[in-house]
Write an enzyme that holds these catalytic residues in place. Structure first.
Site, short mmCIF file in Angstrom:
data_model
loop_
_atom_site.label_atom_id
_atom_site.label_comp_id
_atom_site.label_asym_id
_atom_site.label_seq_id
_atom_site.Cartn_x
_atom_site.Cartn_y
_atom_site.Cartn_z
N CYS A 98 -10.98 3.38 0.55
CA CYS A 98 -9.53 3.55 0.75
C CYS A 98 -9.18 2.65 1.93
O CYS A 98 -9.91 2.63 2.94
CB CYS A 98 -9.21 5.00 1.08
N THR A 99 -8.09 1.89 1.79
CA THR A 99 -7.79 0.90 2.82
C THR A 99 -7.39 1.51 4.16
O THR A 99 -7.37 0.83 5.18
CB THR A 99 -6.68 -0.06 2.34
N HIS A 100 -7.08 2.80 4.17
CA HIS A 100 -6.80 3.46 5.44
C HIS A 100 -8.07 3.65 6.29
O HIS A 100 -8.01 3.69 7.52
CB HIS A 100 -6.19 4.85 5.22
N TYR A 144 -0.63 8.40 -2.00
CA TYR A 144 -0.60 8.28 -3.46
C TYR A 144 -1.78 9.05 -4.08
O TYR A 144 -1.77 9.38 -5.24
CB TYR A 144 -0.75 6.82 -3.89
N GLY A 145 -2.81 9.27 -3.24
CA GLY A 145 -4.10 9.73 -3.74
C GLY A 145 -4.10 11.07 -4.46
O GLY A 145 -5.02 11.35 -5.23
N ASP A 186 0.88 -1.18 0.00
CA ASP A 186 0.00 0.00 0.00
C ASP A 186 0.91 1.22 0.00
O ASP A 186 2.10 1.13 0.28
CB ASP A 186 -0.89 -0.01 1.26
N SER A 187 0.30 2.37 -0.28
CA SER A 187 1.05 3.62 -0.20
C SER A 187 1.57 3.82 1.23
O SER A 187 2.50 4.59 1.44
CB SER A 187 0.14 4.78 -0.55
N CYS A 247 -4.38 -1.35 -1.95
CA CYS A 247 -4.56 0.10 -2.12
C CYS A 247 -5.51 0.32 -3.30
O CYS A 247 -5.21 -0.10 -4.42
CB CYS A 247 -3.19 0.71 -2.41
N ASN A 248 -6.64 0.93 -3.02
CA ASN A 248 -7.63 1.16 -4.09
C ASN A 248 -7.05 2.06 -5.18
O ASN A 248 -7.28 1.85 -6.38
CB ASN A 248 -8.87 1.84 -3.52
N THR A 249 -6.34 3.09 -4.76
CA THR A 249 -5.79 4.06 -5.71
C THR A 249 -4.84 3.35 -6.68
O THR A 249 -4.92 3.52 -7.90
CB THR A 249 -5.05 5.18 -4.96
N1 DGL Z 1 -4.74 3.32 1.00
C1 DGL Z 1 -4.88 3.96 -0.27
C2 DGL Z 1 -6.15 3.48 -0.97
O1 DGL Z 1 -6.71 2.45 -0.64
C3 DGL Z 1 -4.94 5.45 -0.33
C4 DGL Z 1 -4.09 6.31 0.48
C5 DGL Z 1 -3.27 7.25 -0.34
O2 DGL Z 1 -3.77 8.27 -0.82
O3 DGL Z 1 -2.11 6.94 -0.50
O4 DGL Z 1 -6.61 4.14 -1.88
#
Ligand code: DGL
Length: 278
Positions: free
Chosen positions: A191-193, A50-51, A18-19, A81-83
């Protein structure tokens, strides 16, 4: 047909990345669902989030991160990470030969569940703008109103372990206002966060929404893909977990410790300094 004896690489770890530390919500589900598997988690916390980055940057960076996990001998990869999935999964699949399991916002289950035909989606700006998300909506939720809630800065709060308290509560209240004022009955954490903020989200929204995040569905998909590839780890002892972060190790260990509940998470050194920057 699958051979009866799993090949030796069954012992190899499943790599997740993930990011930053958000993908630990996926790690948590994998740890519970596949207790005998060895897991190697890579947090690119130095480059999170990363977003807000360009698609070109995300593709290049995720190629480097996945190569790092392949070089560590991983037998399969989870893009936690969805992004990264929505921007780069296609490019990653084109170059890697091991199974890749990607996460995407739970639009399909949300569309199946919503009675009001209105779903709120919290995600990064890059995810919300992606053509991958649009195609998910076109395929599974064309008759559903999707209320897009961009949450710049929210992943950073999780990276900083700000999971509760008045400040994060005020921010979430502000972000969720359009959803709370709408007909939405389902909230997708895209978003996984964000699963790490679930308790605070629930404190604000009460039982107003079905809250969906796909970590256990991802774990089930990992199980299926490993089974198909005949590389499930059949060892009887509990699998181990190790963590790599592009952030300074002691700082990363503290955050990983807090989010995993592990007393002393095993940290491995980030392999090459040149990977620290693009
Ligand atoms: N955890 C990342 C996701 O699922 C996003 C966080 C980021 O912006 O890096 O999209």
């Amino acid at each position: 047909m699958n051979s009866p004896t799993p090949p030796p690489f069954a012992q190899a770890p499943i790599g997740l990345f993930d990011s930053g530390v958000g993908g630990l919500s996926i790690w948590r589900a994998l740890r519970q669902s596949l207790p005998n598997e060895n897991l190697l988690y890579l947090a690119d916390s130095q480059c999170a989030p990363y977003g807000d980055r360009s698609p070109e940057w995300i593709i290049e960076r995720t190629q480097r991160m996945t190569q790092l996990l392949v070089d560590q001998g991983c037998k399969a990869l989870v893009i936690a990470c969805n992004t990264a999935t929505l921007v780069a999964a296609q490019a990653l699949r084109a170059t890697l030969s091991i199974p890749i399991i990607a996460i995407e916002p739970a639009i399909k289950p949300a569309a199946a569940l919503s009675r009001s035909r209105s779903v709120a989606l919290m995600a990064t700006s890059r995810t919300l703008d992606s053509s991958g998300l649009q195609s998910l909506i076109d395929r599974y939720a064309s008759d559903v109103e999707i209320i897009r809630i961009p949450c710049p800065g929210l992943a950073d709060r999780v990276e900083a372990l700000q999971l509760s308290g008045p400040e994060i509560e005020a921010e979430l209240r502000h972000r969720l206002a359009p959803a709370l004022q709408s007909q939405a009955d389902t909230l997708v954490l895209g978003c996984t966060h964000y699963p790490f903020l679930r308790a605070t989200i629930e404190a604000i929204s009460g039982s107003r929404f079905h809250i969906l995040e796909p970590s256990f569905a991802v774990a089930a998909q990992v199980h299926r893909r490993l089974d198909q590839a005949n590389c499930l780890n059949t060892q009887t002892q509990a699998g181990n977990s190790a963590f790599i972060s592009s952030a300074p190790m002691d700082q990363a260990q503290k955050v990983i410790q807090a989010l995993t509940g592990l007393a002393e998470p095993t940290m491995l050194a980030f392999p090459t300094q040149t990977l620290n920057t693009l």
